[in-house]
Design a protein around this motif. Structure first.
Motif, PDB file in Angstrom:
ATOM      1  N   HIS A 109      67.868  -8.665  49.930  1.00 52.93           N
ATOM      2  CA  HIS A 109      69.287  -8.319  49.918  1.00 52.93           C
ATOM      3  C   HIS A 109      69.908  -8.477  51.310  1.00 52.93           C
ATOM      4  O   HIS A 109      70.965  -9.128  51.468  1.00 52.93           O
ATOM      5  CB  HIS A 109      69.440  -6.883  49.409  1.00 52.93           C
ATOM      6  CG  HIS A 109      70.806  -6.316  49.571  1.00 52.93           C
ATOM      7  ND1 HIS A 109      71.888  -6.747  48.821  1.00 52.93           N
ATOM      8  CD2 HIS A 109      71.291  -5.338  50.406  1.00 52.93           C
ATOM      9  CE1 HIS A 109      72.966  -6.074  49.180  1.00 52.93           C
ATOM     10  NE2 HIS A 109      72.625  -5.218  50.143  1.00 52.93           N
ATOM     11  N   GLU A 110      69.284  -7.907  52.325  1.00 51.33           N
ATOM     12  CA  GLU A 110      69.837  -7.943  53.672  1.00 51.33           C
ATOM     13  C   GLU A 110      69.811  -9.346  54.262  1.00 51.33           C
ATOM     14  O   GLU A 110      70.776  -9.796  54.897  1.00 51.33           O
ATOM     15  CB  GLU A 110      69.069  -6.975  54.576  1.00 51.33           C
ATOM     16  CG  GLU A 110      69.259  -5.512  54.232  1.00 51.33           C
ATOM     17  CD  GLU A 110      70.697  -5.070  54.451  1.00 51.33           C
ATOM     18  OE1 GLU A 110      71.384  -5.668  55.312  1.00 51.33           O
ATOM     19  OE2 GLU A 110      71.143  -4.124  53.774  1.00 51.33           O
ATOM     20  N   LYS A 116      72.550 -11.685  52.775  1.00 55.42           N
ATOM     21  CA  LYS A 116      73.883 -11.402  53.313  1.00 55.42           C
ATOM     22  C   LYS A 116      74.037 -11.975  54.717  1.00 55.42           C
ATOM     23  O   LYS A 116      75.064 -12.599  55.042  1.00 55.42           O
ATOM     24  CB  LYS A 116      74.125  -9.895  53.323  1.00 55.42           C
ATOM     25  CG  LYS A 116      74.290  -9.280  51.953  1.00 55.42           C
ATOM     26  CD  LYS A 116      74.880  -7.881  52.042  1.00 55.42           C
ATOM     27  CE  LYS A 116      74.068  -6.972  52.922  1.00 55.42           C
ATOM     28  NZ  LYS A 116      74.661  -5.599  52.999  1.00 55.42           N
ATOM     29  N   ARG A 169      76.645 -15.143  55.801  1.00 51.89           N
ATOM     30  CA  ARG A 169      77.679 -15.013  56.823  1.00 51.89           C
ATOM     31  C   ARG A 169      77.473 -16.022  57.952  1.00 51.89           C
ATOM     32  O   ARG A 169      78.437 -16.628  58.452  1.00 51.89           O
ATOM     33  CB  ARG A 169      77.691 -13.588  57.375  1.00 51.89           C
ATOM     34  CG  ARG A 169      78.282 -12.566  56.421  1.00 51.89           C
ATOM     35  CD  ARG A 169      78.573 -11.256  57.140  1.00 51.89           C
ATOM     36  NE  ARG A 169      77.343 -10.608  57.579  1.00 51.89           N
ATOM     37  CZ  ARG A 169      76.759  -9.627  56.909  1.00 51.89           C
ATOM     38  NH1 ARG A 169      77.279  -9.191  55.760  1.00 51.89           N
ATOM     39  NH2 ARG A 169      75.652  -9.069  57.374  1.00 51.89           N
TER      40      ARG A 169
END
Length: 346
Positions: free
Chosen positions: A311-312, A315, A319
């Motif tokens: 998940h981290e 992301k 970006r």
């Protein structure tokens, strides 16, 4: 009563001498055996039976003195002989039982077997020795043991047939505890249907707590027959591959550097993400139909840590790719509509 004085005195003296010799021999044996593992458990195993040996020796000496001096009636002498025989059988039974259970415990410790399988092995050995000793004792007392053996055989067959499923699960549980394909606390997948942490391995069933916080109870027979994936063996550390697709116009060296840099920055910020082995990104599987496909490989502390880590990282990578102007391709599908006359519109 005066007739029993010399036999009684001989019994007491012989017993005391035997107890004294027993104490000396046990002390020497403890010094020779060393720590209480392996042969070191031998003195403890024969401590109680050696008392019975001393009493048996005293009874034998007292009976021999009485027989030589003819101070006991024949009937009483026969009764003493019977008591002596019973004492010998009991002492031998207890001695053999203690020695074999000690050997089973030592073998279990050397093979690192769990306490349940060790306790069951000791119980089976002790029960078998005591059962044989009881049958021998009944034979010495003049009781016919053939009908007893016949009844036990027929009864055991009936019980085995009635408890066939229970016994199969029992022996499967023994196999699981001895072979240790799974352990309590491991994260496992059983037969591609049940996946979670093992909370208990019993004699009849195994309990697995799934990620939905529900406990699934599986018969040991099914567990033993299934294909098991253990994510905690040989260690809990898990390699985590993450697929990332970018546009064909992107610089592959730049994409590789971005993936590795973002993962390295996250090492101290994302729980469960490990610094060793170092994260790496490769152009694998490579040339897709619409994109360049990279695989980022990092390592997590345990199986359940992978969800937060993915998940981290996704992301952060999304970006960073947007900031660098690297597009993630989106597959576009065209739909063609045809009218009844055959003319098409898109």
């Amino acid at each position: 009563m005066r007739q029993l004085a010399w036999p009684a005195l001989a019994l007491v003296v012989a017993t005391l001498v035997a107890l004294l010799v027993r104490a000396v021999l046990l002390a020497l044996l403890r010094r020779w055996a060393g720590p209480r593992d392996g042969w070191g458990s031998l003195p403890q195993a024969i401590r109680l039976p050696s008392v019975l040996w001393s009493i048996v020796l005293g009874l034998w000496v007292g009976n021999e003195v009485a027989s030589q001096t003819e101070r006991l009636p024949l009937r009483l002498s026969q009764q003493v002989s019977l008591v002596l025989e019973v004492a010998v059988i009991l002492s031998v039974t207890i001695t053999v039982s203690n020695l074999l259970t000690t050997l089973v415990q030592g073998a279990s410790e050397r093979r690192a077997l769990g306490r349940p399988i060790t306790g069951l092995g000791q119980a089976v050995v002790r029960g078998g020795v005591v059962g044989i000793g009881l049958l021998v004792l009944l034979g010495a007392l003049g009781i016919q043991i053939t009908p007893i053996l016949t009844a036990l055989g027929v009864g055991g067959l009936a019980v085995a047939l009635a408890l066939q499923d229970t016994l199969s699960n029992l022996f499967a549980g023994i196999h699981l505890l001895a072979d240790k394909p799974i352990r309590v606390g491991d994260y496992v997948k059983v037969a591609d249907t049940v996946e979670g942490h093992v909370v208990d391995i019993g004699w009849r069933s195994t309990r697995v707590r799934m990620l939905q916080n529900v406990v699934v109870t599986i018969p040991n027979k099914r567990v033993a027959e299934s294909m098991i994936t253990n994510y905690d063996m040989p260690e809990s550390r898990l390699a985590l591959p993450i697929r990332i697709a970018v546009d064909y116009g992107a610089d592959p060296d730049l994409v590789q550097r971005i993936l590795e840099e973002e993962t390295t920055k996250a090492l101290t910020e994302v729980p469960g993400l490990l610094a060793e082995p170092e994260p790496s990104a490769r152009l694998i599987p490579g040339f897709g139909d619409f994109s360049l496909d990279f695989t980022l490989v990092c390592h997590v502390k345990s199986f359940t840590d992978q969800f937060l880590v993915q998940h981290e990282l996704r992301k952060r990578i999304l970006r960073r790719l947007g900031a660098e102007g690297i597009r993630i391709p989106v597959q576009v599908r065209g739909v063609e509509l045809r009218s009844a006359g055959g003319e098409g519109k898109s």
